[in-house]
Scaffold this motif. Structure first.
Motif, PDB file in Angstrom:
ATOM      1  N   ASN A 129      15.531  33.990 -23.430  1.00  0.00           N
ATOM      2  CA  ASN A 129      16.314  34.262 -24.580  1.00  0.00           C
ATOM      3  C   ASN A 129      15.977  35.455 -25.533  1.00  0.00           C
ATOM      4  O   ASN A 129      16.799  36.218 -25.826  1.00  0.00           O
ATOM      5  CB  ASN A 129      16.355  32.823 -25.491  1.00  0.00           C
ATOM      6  N   PHE A 155      20.947  31.106 -11.604  1.00  0.00           N
ATOM      7  CA  PHE A 155      21.765  30.164 -12.298  1.00  0.00           C
ATOM      8  C   PHE A 155      20.867  29.348 -13.317  1.00  0.00           C
ATOM      9  O   PHE A 155      21.179  29.224 -14.243  1.00  0.00           O
ATOM     10  CB  PHE A 155      22.710  28.958 -11.445  1.00  0.00           C
ATOM     11  N   LEU A 156      19.699  29.112 -12.903  1.00  0.00           N
ATOM     12  CA  LEU A 156      18.704  28.327 -13.623  1.00  0.00           C
ATOM     13  C   LEU A 156      18.237  29.221 -14.786  1.00  0.00           C
ATOM     14  O   LEU A 156      18.052  28.905 -15.888  1.00  0.00           O
ATOM     15  CB  LEU A 156      17.828  27.670 -12.971  1.00  0.00           C
ATOM     16  N   ALA A 171      20.888  29.555 -17.376  1.00  0.00           N
ATOM     17  CA  ALA A 171      21.056  28.418 -18.046  1.00  0.00           C
ATOM     18  C   ALA A 171      19.847  28.429 -19.457  1.00  0.00           C
ATOM     19  O   ALA A 171      20.121  28.217 -20.311  1.00  0.00           O
ATOM     20  CB  ALA A 171      21.079  27.360 -17.315  1.00  0.00           C
ATOM     21  N   GLU A 172      18.615  28.831 -18.676  1.00  0.00           N
ATOM     22  CA  GLU A 172      17.361  28.977 -19.771  1.00  0.00           C
ATOM     23  C   GLU A 172      17.799  30.057 -20.616  1.00  0.00           C
ATOM     24  O   GLU A 172      17.214  29.704 -21.852  1.00  0.00           O
ATOM     25  CB  GLU A 172      16.140  29.324 -18.687  1.00  0.00           C
ATOM     26  N   ARG A 185      19.160  28.289 -23.498  1.00  0.00           N
ATOM     27  CA  ARG A 185      18.472  27.061 -24.278  1.00  0.00           C
ATOM     28  C   ARG A 185      17.447  27.509 -25.347  1.00  0.00           C
ATOM     29  O   ARG A 185      16.883  28.483 -25.122  1.00  0.00           O
ATOM     30  CB  ARG A 185      17.769  26.272 -23.155  1.00  0.00           C
TER      31      ARG A 185
END
Length: 174
Positions: A129, A11-12, A15-16, A19
């Motif tokens: 990303n 999950f981290l 989320a990253e 960002r």
């Protein structure tokens, strides 16, 4: 407990991924490249497998229907149901998991070995990303691949029924 820790790490990472996004002009190019590599590049094997699986399902269904009381149009119905509900999603998902998984693993592995990922981080680019998000977006088109597989499976079944002498085109379409 280790299992819950791993889920939290995933999950981290997700989320990253969202960002500090990459510029849209760069991201668009990366997304289109990944669509070409992961989706369009897979259509050949998807078409080949789907067409012949549809034909095999039709032939097996026709050979197993022995009763003259069963109408011929049930061959097309059974082929459609089998291809749409089971064979296209299952076979294509297995093939795509192997093909796409090995492609992504080899490309990211090569980037790690040649230190390209480290270079992205040194330049201040969010590597998750930059590398994962385009693949995530490209694989959102995966249901279209399954739809193409379904169509080609039914088409292959129709060809097998008509040219194999198991029924007429009208029976299969009915």
């Amino acid at each position: 407990m280790q299992y819950l820790h791993n889920i939290g790490a995933y999950f981290l990472m997700i989320a990253e991924m969202f960002r500090k996004p990459t510029k849209w002009s760069v991201m668009r190019r990366l997304i289109l490249k990944d669509i070409d590599d992961l989706i369009i590049g897979s259509l050949g094997i998807v078409a080949f497998i789907s067409f012949f699986v549809g034909g095999v399902v039709t032939i097996q269904t026709a050979l197993n229907i022995n009763s003259p009381l069963i109408p011929k149009y049930l061959i097309g119905f059974a082929t459609r149901q089998s291809v749409i509900l089971e064979f296209a999603p299952t076979f294509i998902s297995i093939i795509m998991a192997g093909k796409v998984g090995s492609f992504i693993t080899s490309s990211i592995g090569t980037m790690r070995v040649t230190e390209q990922i480290d270079a992205l981080e040194v330049m201040g680019i969010n590597s998750l990303n930059y590398l994962v998000f385009p693949k995530f977006i490209a694989l959102m088109l995966y249901p279209f691949v399954i739809s193409i597989a379904m169509f080609l499976g039914i088409f292959g079944g129709m060809i097998a029924a008509v040219y194999g002498g198991f029924g007429s085109l009208e029976d299969f379409v009915t």
